[in-house]
Design a protein around this motif. Structure first.
Motif, PDB file in Angstrom:
ATOM      1  N   ALA A 134       0.860  -1.182   0.000  1.00 43.63           N
ATOM      2  CA  ALA A 134       0.000   0.000   0.000  1.00 43.63           C
ATOM      3  C   ALA A 134       0.894   1.229   0.000  1.00 43.63           C
ATOM      4  CB  ALA A 134      -0.911  -0.003   1.222  1.00 43.63           C
ATOM      5  N   SER A 178       1.290   5.393   0.851  1.00 48.55           N
ATOM      6  CA  SER A 178       0.709   6.511   1.592  1.00 48.55           C
ATOM      7  C   SER A 178       0.590   7.718   0.677  1.00 48.55           C
ATOM      8  CB  SER A 178       1.577   6.846   2.805  1.00 48.55           C
ATOM      9  OG  SER A 178       2.866   7.234   2.399  1.00 48.55           O
ATOM     10  N   SER A 204      -3.683  13.663   2.277  1.00 50.24           N
ATOM     11  CA  SER A 204      -5.120  13.918   2.188  1.00 50.24           C
ATOM     12  C   SER A 204      -5.446  15.051   3.153  1.00 50.24           C
ATOM     13  CB  SER A 204      -5.900  12.647   2.560  1.00 50.24           C
ATOM     14  OG  SER A 204      -7.279  12.895   2.541  1.00 50.24           O
ATOM     15  N   ALA A 228      -2.669   9.456   4.520  1.00 50.86           N
ATOM     16  CA  ALA A 228      -3.594   8.319   4.480  1.00 50.86           C
ATOM     17  C   ALA A 228      -2.935   7.140   3.784  1.00 50.86           C
ATOM     18  CB  ALA A 228      -4.868   8.724   3.743  1.00 50.86           C
ATOM     19  N   ARG A 260      -4.275   3.627   1.745  1.00 48.31           N
ATOM     20  CA  ARG A 260      -5.399   2.829   1.255  1.00 48.31           C
ATOM     21  C   ARG A 260      -5.163   1.375   1.643  1.00 48.31           C
ATOM     22  NH1 ARG A 260      -4.883   6.206  -3.386  1.00 48.31           N
ATOM     23  NH2 ARG A 260      -6.702   7.553  -3.567  1.00 48.31           N
ATOM     24  N   PRO A 308     -15.875  -1.057   5.239  1.00 42.66           N
ATOM     25  CA  PRO A 308     -15.828   0.407   5.272  1.00 42.66           C
ATOM     26  C   PRO A 308     -16.560   0.971   6.494  1.00 42.66           C
ATOM     27  CG  PRO A 308     -17.393  -0.357   3.632  1.00 42.66           C
ATOM     28  CD  PRO A 308     -16.711  -1.571   4.170  1.00 42.66           C
TER      29      PRO A 308
END
Length: 89
Positions: free
Chosen positions: A7, A9, A12, A17, A19, A28
């Motif tokens: 993943a 970074s 944001s 953040a 994902r 979610p």
């Protein structure tokens, strides 16, 4: 361990953040506790909040029950004056 994913970074707003890949099965709208330990990011699912019961609709439903007077605030001067005008106090 299980399957390993990569993943990236990203910025944001004023936060950073990451994902989470869908393959991990994270649902979610769930809250997580994040902790930085010895250069590793640890995530733990936050337990769901306990449900609270709204009892506001019960007041006045039981005949014969008098509610205790509220003493956590002072009466308004207009309320005191109206009561004195009626001769109740």
């Amino acid at each position: 361990m299980g399957q390993e994913y990569t993943a990236k970074s990203f910025k944001s707003g004023n936060s950073v953040a990451i994902r989470v890949p869908a393959g991990l099965g994270v649902e979610p709208d769930r809250e997580w506790l994040a902790e930085w330990v010895n250069g590793e990011l640890h995530l733990k699912a936050k337990p769901p909040a306990k449900r609270k019961i709204d009892i506001s609709g019960f007041a006045g439903k039981a005949p014969g029950i008098k509610l205790a007077p509220r003493e956590d605030f002072e009466e308004r001067p207009s309320t005191i004056a109206a009561r004195k005008a009626e001769g109740l106090s």
